[in-house]
Structure formats: structure tokens, C-alpha cells
Design a protein around this motif. Structure first.
Motif, PDB file in Angstrom:
ATOM      1  N   GLU A 131       0.825  -1.211   0.000  1.00 23.42           N
ATOM      2  CA  GLU A 131       0.000   0.000   0.000  1.00 23.42           C
ATOM      3  C   GLU A 131       0.858   1.259   0.000  1.00 23.42           C
ATOM      4  N   LYS A 132       1.985   1.232   0.724  1.00 21.84           N
ATOM      5  CA  LYS A 132       2.879   2.390   0.715  1.00 21.84           C
ATOM      6  C   LYS A 132       3.451   2.630  -0.675  1.00 21.84           C
ATOM      7  N   ALA A 133       3.699   1.546  -1.403  1.00 27.66           N
ATOM      8  CA  ALA A 133       4.291   1.673  -2.737  1.00 27.66           C
ATOM      9  C   ALA A 133       3.396   2.427  -3.698  1.00 27.66           C
ATOM     10  N   MET A 134       2.093   2.455  -3.433  1.00 28.46           N
ATOM     11  CA  MET A 134       1.152   3.125  -4.338  1.00 28.46           C
ATOM     12  C   MET A 134       1.003   4.616  -4.035  1.00 28.46           C
ATOM     13  N   LEU A 135       1.565   5.077  -2.932  1.00 28.36           N
ATOM     14  CA  LEU A 135       1.404   6.467  -2.518  1.00 28.36           C
ATOM     15  C   LEU A 135       2.608   7.314  -2.921  1.00 28.36           C
ATOM     16  N   HIS A 136       2.349   8.493  -3.489  1.00 22.92           N
ATOM     17  CA  HIS A 136       3.377   9.507  -3.769  1.00 22.92           C
ATOM     18  C   HIS A 136       4.544   8.945  -4.580  1.00 22.92           C
ATOM     19  N   HIS A 137       4.242   8.081  -5.544  1.00 25.83           N
ATOM     20  CA  HIS A 137       5.322   7.400  -6.260  1.00 25.83           C
ATOM     21  C   HIS A 137       6.208   8.374  -7.037  1.00 25.83           C
ATOM     22  N   LYS A 138       5.628   9.388  -7.680  1.00 22.21           N
ATOM     23  CA  LYS A 138       6.425  10.331  -8.458  1.00 22.21           C
ATOM     24  C   LYS A 138       7.421  11.080  -7.579  1.00 22.21           C
ATOM     25  N   VAL A 139       6.967  11.482  -6.393  1.00 25.79           N
ATOM     26  CA  VAL A 139       7.859  12.188  -5.471  1.00 25.79           C
ATOM     27  C   VAL A 139       8.975  11.261  -5.010  1.00 25.79           C
ATOM     28  N   ASP A 167       9.987  16.623  -0.608  1.00 27.07           N
ATOM     29  CA  ASP A 167       9.379  17.410  -1.677  1.00 27.07           C
ATOM     30  C   ASP A 167       9.186  18.849  -1.209  1.00 27.07           C
ATOM     31  N   ASP A 168       8.675  19.696  -2.095  1.00 26.74           N
ATOM     32  CA  ASP A 168       8.589  21.128  -1.823  1.00 26.74           C
ATOM     33  C   ASP A 168       7.228  21.564  -1.278  1.00 26.74           C
ATOM     34  N   GLN A 169       6.516  20.649  -0.602  1.00 23.68           N
ATOM     35  CA  GLN A 169       5.183  20.967  -0.091  1.00 23.68           C
ATOM     36  C   GLN A 169       5.153  21.244   1.415  1.00 23.68           C
ATOM     37  N   LEU A 170       6.296  21.387   2.046  1.00 24.30           N
ATOM     38  CA  LEU A 170       6.310  21.762   3.456  1.00 24.30           C
ATOM     39  C   LEU A 170       5.902  23.228   3.597  1.00 24.30           C
ATOM     40  N   PRO A 171       5.049  23.563   4.578  1.00 17.27           N
ATOM     41  CA  PRO A 171       4.615  24.949   4.778  1.00 17.27           C
ATOM     42  C   PRO A 171       5.788  25.865   5.136  1.00 17.27           C
ATOM     43  N   ASP A 193      10.604  18.987  -6.771  1.00 14.70           N
ATOM     44  CA  ASP A 193       9.330  19.526  -7.222  1.00 14.70           C
ATOM     45  C   ASP A 193       8.290  18.418  -7.223  1.00 14.70           C
ATOM     46  N   ALA A 194       7.226  18.615  -6.477  1.00 20.32           N
ATOM     47  CA  ALA A 194       6.218  17.563  -6.336  1.00 20.32           C
ATOM     48  C   ALA A 194       5.376  17.381  -7.587  1.00 20.32           C
ATOM     49  N   PHE A 195       5.404  18.354  -8.489  1.00 14.60           N
ATOM     50  CA  PHE A 195       4.461  18.295  -9.611  1.00 14.60           C
ATOM     51  C   PHE A 195       5.109  18.277 -10.987  1.00 14.60           C
ATOM     52  N   SER A 196       6.412  18.575 -11.095  1.00 17.57           N
ATOM     53  CA  SER A 196       7.051  18.544 -12.404  1.00 17.57           C
ATOM     54  C   SER A 196       7.259  17.102 -12.860  1.00 17.57           C
ATOM     55  N   GLU A 197       7.553  16.917 -14.139  1.00 19.94           N
ATOM     56  CA  GLU A 197       7.811  15.591 -14.677  1.00 19.94           C
ATOM     57  C   GLU A 197       9.150  15.062 -14.192  1.00 19.94           C
TER      58      GLU A 197
END
Length: 264
Positions: A70-78, A233-237, A255-259
Motif C-alpha cells: 500500500e505504501k508503494a502506491m502512494l506519492h510514487h512520483k515524489v 518534496d517542496d510541499q512543506l509549509p 518539485d512535487a508536480f514537475s515531470e
């Protein structure tokens, strides 16, 4: 779907989205509001979630990590991008430790695909299995008590194995970390392994995405200042970044959203 399966789904969903409305779970699972309320109440009694108006949020006190699959399916790109940055830390001829986890698996892939001649020590069976196809990598597995949920070895035997080696750089994973509590875990066996790594490695790098920040487990591993680097990633407040800037630690953000680099 059985009750345990529903609750596992809810727990996984909360790890990805942090909070969820009852109505959304009713739609996703196709059950009644009453059923979802019972599930959430049971999960609250287990310490996994906190009930809020109209729904639930993940408890900051982490009592159990998700299974490996289940962890493997989360936030894979990051995780993939974290692996790309981590690979740049690694020079040929070095001894590396890869902690158990889906983020460190991505590091293994990136390092191996660069064909660097390295020694990799790990307690993770998935990482070891992947590296067996890479003749330029020498692999050492810790052995020890097997944690089936996370496909790794934990406990005193694994920790003792690690203490026998001089490690150049260790990539340490965590599902719970913050400035106040440092790096923590809900599992005593994992704590023993990670503490052993910290004492055996010359450079310690925390690899963990921002969704893990602000959670803490029962067992303390170390203050953040004991790490040399964090790759996240760059999503920390902004307020968290300010707190991290006061600690003697190097922060590397992806970058959490770039390719991904290798897809450009």
C-alpha cells in the motif's frame, strides 16, 4: 468488502489525503453512513484516526505503518524524484545503507541504473531482490526477525549486523518526523535498526515526503539535528521551512508536480 478491508482502505486513503468526509467514504466504498461511522469509531479506538465534524483525520500519533504494497502506491512520483537526488550523493566505491521502504527502493533503482560500483547494505527484501540482477552492486542483507508487512528485517540481530560495518552514507526512511519529536517510529524493531545505522554511518540522510511530516510514533530514533541531510518534496509549509532552517541540516527539495527527469 469485509470490515477489516474497509478499514484498511480508509487508513490508506487517509495517508494519502490526511482527512476525509464520511460522505466521500460512503461513495467510495458503497456502504451506509452508519457503517462508515462504526468503522471510524473502531479506528479511533485503535488510535489510528481522530474523528472531526463530518469525517476523520489521520492521528498525529502514528500507531501502525501501512503495509509495503500500500505504501508503494502512494506519492510514487515524489519518491522517484527523491531517488534521483539521492543518487547524486553516491560515488563509486562507497558503502551505502538503504533502509527498508518504498522511497529507498527508488534510490536503489537510480543508483543501480547509473552502473556505479558500490556496496549496498539493506534490511529490505524487495531492494535486495532487485539488486540481485545488478552485477556491479555488491549486496549485504542484514537478516534478523522478518517484518512481513514491510518485507524487511528488524530487531536486535539486524541491528547487530549493521554495527559490524563502516558505512559511508545511509539513506534512512521514516513515516513520522518533525522538528519537535525528531525522527520516530511506531515499531521498536525498526527503532533498533535505525539507531544502529546512525552510529555506523558517516553521513545520514533522511528520505521522506512531506506527508510524513508532523506525525510521530512511540519510539524515538533521533532529533532531526542528528541527520546531515533531508531529501523531501517542496510541499512543506513556510513555517516548517523556517523551523528547519534553524537546525544544522541540509534540506534538499524536489518539485512535487514537475515531470521526472528521465521522462523529459
Amino acid at each position: 468488502m469485509l470490515p477489516d478491508e474497509r478499514r484498511t482502505f480508509i487508513y490508506s486513503h487517509l495517508h494519502q489525503h490526511a482527512h476525509v468526509a464520511i460522505g466521500e467514504l460512503v461513495r467510495l466504498l458503497g456502504v451506509s453512513h452508519m457503517t462508515i461511522r462504526r468503522d471510524l469509531k473502531e479506528m479511533e479506538n485503535e488510535g489510528k484516526v481522530t474523528l472531526i465534524s463530518g469525517g476523520a483525520k489521520l492521528n498525529e500519533m502514528l500507531v501502525q505503518e501501512l503495509p509495503y504494497v500500500e505504501k508503494a502506491m502512494l506519492h510514487h512520483k515524489v519518491k522517484r524524484k527523491i531517488g534521483q537526488v539521492a543518487e547524486t550523493f553516491v560515488d563509486s566505491g562507497k558503502v551505502i545503507y538503504l533502509d527498508a521502504g518504498t522511497t529507498t527502493y527508488e534510490i536503489a533503482r537510480c543508483v543501480a541504473n547509473k552502473f556505479k560500483k558500490v556496496v549496498i547494505i539493506t534490511n529490505d527484501f524487495t531492494i535486495a531482490d532487485f539488486l540481485m540482477t545488478m552485477p556491479h552492486v555488491d549486496i549485504f542483507h542484514t537478516g534478523g526477525k522478518i517484518d512481513i508487512r514491510n518485507r524487511s528485517c528488524v530487531g536486535h540481530s539486524a541491528a547487530q549486523f549493521i554495527r559490524e560495518y563502516m558505512i559511508d552514507i545511509a539513506f534512512i526512511s521514516s513515516s513520522s518526523w518533525d522538528v519537535v519529536h525528531g525522527v520516530t517510529t511506531p515499531d521498536e524493531g525498526k527503532m533498533l535498526v535505525k539507531k544502529a545505522v546512525l552510529t555506523s554511518s558517516r553521513r545520514n540522510v533522511l528520505v521522506s515526503d512531506s506527508s510524513k511530516y508532523g506525525k510521530h510514533g512511540m519510539f524515538h530514533i533521533c532529533p532531526l539535528g542528528q541527520m546531515d541531510d533531508i531529501i523531501c518534496d517542496d510541499q512543506l509549509p513556510p513555517e516548517i521551512l523556517q523551523s528547519l532552517s534553524k537546525i544544522n541540516i541540509r534540506l534538499h527539495q524536489v518539485d512535487a508536480f514537475s515531470e521526472d527527469k528521465d521522462k523529459k
